[in-house]
Design a protein around this motif. Sequence first.
Motif, PDB file in Angstrom:
ATOM      1  N   ASP A   1       0.842  -1.179   0.000  1.00 43.89           N
ATOM      2  CA  ASP A   1       0.000   0.000   0.000  1.00 43.89           C
ATOM      3  C   ASP A   1       0.886   1.240   0.000  1.00 43.89           C
ATOM      4  OD1 ASP A   1      -1.714   2.131   0.533  1.00 43.89           O
ATOM      5  OD2 ASP A   1      -2.979   0.939   1.842  1.00 43.89           O
ATOM      6  N   PRO A   2       1.007   1.913  -1.146  1.00 43.80           N
ATOM      7  CA  PRO A   2       1.864   3.094  -1.221  1.00 43.80           C
ATOM      8  C   PRO A   2       1.487   4.198  -0.239  1.00 43.80           C
ATOM      9  CG  PRO A   2       1.348   2.322  -3.423  1.00 43.80           C
ATOM     10  CD  PRO A   2       0.487   1.539  -2.468  1.00 43.80           C
ATOM     11  N   ALA A   3       0.204   4.390   0.036  1.00 37.83           N
ATOM     12  CA  ALA A   3      -0.205   5.439   0.975  1.00 37.83           C
ATOM     13  C   ALA A   3       0.314   5.141   2.379  1.00 37.83           C
ATOM     14  CB  ALA A   3      -1.726   5.587   0.990  1.00 37.83           C
ATOM     15  N   VAL A   4       0.265   3.895   2.790  1.00 36.91           N
ATOM     16  CA  VAL A   4       0.785   3.506   4.100  1.00 36.91           C
ATOM     17  C   VAL A   4       2.303   3.656   4.122  1.00 36.91           C
ATOM     18  CG1 VAL A   4       1.018   1.606   5.732  1.00 36.91           C
ATOM     19  CG2 VAL A   4      -1.165   2.005   4.597  1.00 36.91           C
ATOM     20  N   ALA A   5       2.960   3.313   3.018  1.00 30.46           N
ATOM     21  CA  ALA A   5       4.412   3.474   2.934  1.00 30.46           C
ATOM     22  C   ALA A   5       4.797   4.945   3.077  1.00 30.46           C
ATOM     23  CB  ALA A   5       4.931   2.915   1.617  1.00 30.46           C
ATOM     24  N   LEU A   6       4.027   5.840   2.452  1.00 33.98           N
ATOM     25  CA  LEU A   6       4.314   7.269   2.585  1.00 33.98           C
ATOM     26  C   LEU A   6       4.146   7.718   4.029  1.00 33.98           C
ATOM     27  CD1 LEU A   6       4.982  10.056   1.443  1.00 33.98           C
ATOM     28  CD2 LEU A   6       2.535  10.324   0.938  1.00 33.98           C
ATOM     29  N   CYS A   7       3.084   7.280   4.673  1.00 34.63           N
ATOM     30  CA  CYS A   7       2.866   7.649   6.080  1.00 34.63           C
ATOM     31  C   CYS A   7       3.999   7.140   6.957  1.00 34.63           C
ATOM     32  CB  CYS A   7       1.521   7.120   6.568  1.00 34.63           C
ATOM     33  SG  CYS A   7       0.122   7.980   5.823  1.00 34.63           S
TER      34      CYS A   7
ATOM     35  N   GLU B   1       2.587  21.361   1.915  1.00 32.01           N
ATOM     36  CA  GLU B   1       3.888  21.785   1.403  1.00 32.01           C
ATOM     37  C   GLU B   1       4.973  21.628   2.461  1.00 32.01           C
ATOM     38  OE1 GLU B   1       2.962  25.694  -0.129  1.00 32.01           O
ATOM     39  OE2 GLU B   1       2.951  24.895  -2.176  1.00 32.01           O
ATOM     40  N   SER B   2       4.656  21.970   3.697  1.00 34.41           N
ATOM     41  CA  SER B   2       5.669  21.847   4.750  1.00 34.41           C
ATOM     42  C   SER B   2       6.036  20.388   5.016  1.00 34.41           C
ATOM     43  CB  SER B   2       5.193  22.524   6.037  1.00 34.41           C
ATOM     44  OG  SER B   2       4.171  21.777   6.664  1.00 34.41           O
ATOM     45  N   VAL B   3       5.106  19.482   4.764  1.00 30.66           N
ATOM     46  CA  VAL B   3       5.347  18.053   4.999  1.00 30.66           C
ATOM     47  C   VAL B   3       6.002  17.387   3.787  1.00 30.66           C
ATOM     48  CG1 VAL B   3       4.184  15.836   5.365  1.00 30.66           C
ATOM     49  CG2 VAL B   3       3.479  17.838   6.673  1.00 30.66           C
TER      50      VAL B   3
ATOM     51  N   GLY C   1       7.069   6.571   5.922  1.00 32.86           N
ATOM     52  CA  GLY C   1       8.241   7.360   5.561  1.00 32.86           C
ATOM     53  C   GLY C   1       8.249   8.730   6.210  1.00 32.86           C
ATOM     54  N   LEU C   2       7.102   9.365   6.264  1.00 34.18           N
ATOM     55  CA  LEU C   2       6.998  10.703   6.846  1.00 34.18           C
ATOM     56  C   LEU C   2       7.089  10.684   8.364  1.00 34.18           C
ATOM     57  CD1 LEU C   2       4.071  12.119   4.708  1.00 34.18           C
ATOM     58  CD2 LEU C   2       6.478  12.812   4.580  1.00 34.18           C
ATOM     59  N   GLY C   3       6.595   9.631   8.973  1.00 35.18           N
ATOM     60  CA  GLY C   3       6.485   9.578  10.427  1.00 35.18           C
ATOM     61  C   GLY C   3       5.100  10.012  10.854  1.00 35.18           C
ATOM     62  N   ALA C   4       4.714   9.620  12.050  1.00 38.59           N
ATOM     63  CA  ALA C   4       3.343   9.833  12.534  1.00 38.59           C
ATOM     64  C   ALA C   4       2.959  11.305  12.604  1.00 38.59           C
ATOM     65  CB  ALA C   4       3.164   9.173  13.896  1.00 38.59           C
ATOM     66  N   ARG C   5       3.823  12.132  13.137  1.00 42.36           N
ATOM     67  CA  ARG C   5       3.476  13.549  13.323  1.00 42.36           C
ATOM     68  C   ARG C   5       3.234  14.248  11.987  1.00 42.36           C
ATOM     69  NH1 ARG C   5       6.781  16.169  17.546  1.00 42.36           N
ATOM     70  NH2 ARG C   5       5.044  15.507  18.796  1.00 42.36           N
ATOM     71  N   ALA C   6       4.116  14.062  11.031  1.00 42.31           N
ATOM     72  CA  ALA C   6       3.952  14.708   9.724  1.00 42.31           C
ATOM     73  C   ALA C   6       2.749  14.135   8.984  1.00 42.31           C
ATOM     74  CB  ALA C   6       5.221  14.538   8.896  1.00 42.31           C
ATOM     75  N   ALA C   7       2.600  12.819   8.998  1.00 44.75           N
ATOM     76  CA  ALA C   7       1.499  12.185   8.283  1.00 44.75           C
ATOM     77  C   ALA C   7       0.142  12.591   8.841  1.00 44.75           C
ATOM     78  CB  ALA C   7       1.646  10.661   8.322  1.00 44.75           C
ATOM     79  N   ALA C   8       0.082  12.830  10.139  1.00 43.28           N
ATOM     80  CA  ALA C   8      -1.190  13.221  10.765  1.00 43.28           C
ATOM     81  C   ALA C   8      -1.702  14.556  10.244  1.00 43.28           C
ATOM     82  CB  ALA C   8      -1.037  13.280  12.281  1.00 43.28           C
TER      83      ALA C   8
ATOM     84  N   LEU D   1      -1.545  15.559   7.100  1.00 44.74           N
ATOM     85  CA  LEU D   1      -2.003  15.495   5.710  1.00 44.74           C
ATOM     86  C   LEU D   1      -3.520  15.327   5.680  1.00 44.74           C
ATOM     87  CD1 LEU D   1       0.724  13.215   4.097  1.00 44.74           C
ATOM     88  CD2 LEU D   1       0.499  15.697   3.943  1.00 44.74           C
ATOM     89  N   PRO D   2      -4.151  15.787   4.604  1.00 44.36           N
ATOM     90  CA  PRO D   2      -5.611  15.655   4.539  1.00 44.36           C
ATOM     91  C   PRO D   2      -6.036  14.202   4.423  1.00 44.36           C
ATOM     92  CG  PRO D   2      -4.748  16.430   2.435  1.00 44.36           C
ATOM     93  CD  PRO D   2      -3.597  16.418   3.408  1.00 44.36           C
ATOM     94  N   GLY D   3      -7.193  13.901   4.962  1.00 43.20           N
ATOM     95  CA  GLY D   3      -7.779  12.577   4.807  1.00 43.20           C
ATOM     96  C   GLY D   3      -7.178  11.537   5.724  1.00 43.20           C
ATOM     97  N   TRP D   4      -7.292  10.302   5.284  1.00 48.75           N
ATOM     98  CA  TRP D   4      -6.867   9.165   6.088  1.00 48.75           C
ATOM     99  C   TRP D   4      -6.155   8.178   5.177  1.00 48.75           C
ATOM    100  CZ3 TRP D   4      -6.214   8.095  10.947  1.00 48.75           C
ATOM    101  CH2 TRP D   4      -6.139   6.781  11.375  1.00 48.75           C
ATOM    102  N   PHE D   5      -4.852   8.065   5.296  1.00 43.43           N
ATOM    103  CA  PHE D   5      -4.034   7.127   4.523  1.00 43.43           C
ATOM    104  C   PHE D   5      -4.329   7.178   3.028  1.00 43.43           C
ATOM    105  CE2 PHE D   5      -3.633   5.271   8.772  1.00 43.43           C
ATOM    106  CZ  PHE D   5      -2.254   5.167   8.834  1.00 43.43           C
ATOM    107  N   GLY D   6      -4.378   8.370   2.473  1.00 32.78           N
ATOM    108  CA  GLY D   6      -4.542   8.537   1.038  1.00 32.78           C
ATOM    109  C   GLY D   6      -5.946   8.799   0.566  1.00 32.78           C
ATOM    110  N   ASP D   7      -6.941   8.671   1.430  1.00 36.99           N
ATOM    111  CA  ASP D   7      -8.329   8.945   1.052  1.00 36.99           C
ATOM    112  C   ASP D   7      -8.722  10.336   1.521  1.00 36.99           C
ATOM    113  OD1 ASP D   7      -8.821   6.424  -0.098  1.00 36.99           O
ATOM    114  OD2 ASP D   7      -9.270   5.568   1.856  1.00 36.99           O
TER     115      ASP D   7
END
Length: 120
Positions: free
Chosen positions: A21-27, A60-62, A29-36, A38-44
Amino acid sequence: MRYIRPLPVRSKLSAAARKGDPAVALCYGLGARAAAGLPGWFGDFLLTAAEVRAVLPHAESVLAVTGPRRAEIIGRVDAWMSAMSDEPGFEARTLLDGPLRVLRYAAAHGTGAVGVTQSY
């Protein structure tokens, strides 16, 4: 009878991986704080034009990272995709660059944006 006329897609991102799942891989990679942030939930997500403009600065900052931080994120995405999928040579850079490109396009053109992940 009502129907919705599809709008032409001007900017899109497609990332696929067998058994991963690429969306989970991105999360990851970013780490929990940065991924939190982002809009939506794991790519949705489904954003109006106003919501796109509101989330773009944080996205942009993330995602618009450079130097060692970018290399760290890409390394973590690569590690996740190598361990959790069957997709040799997955291009991790598309996961950082693609979503931001789509959001920037939507903001510049006054449109909304949608992100959908699909697993099967």
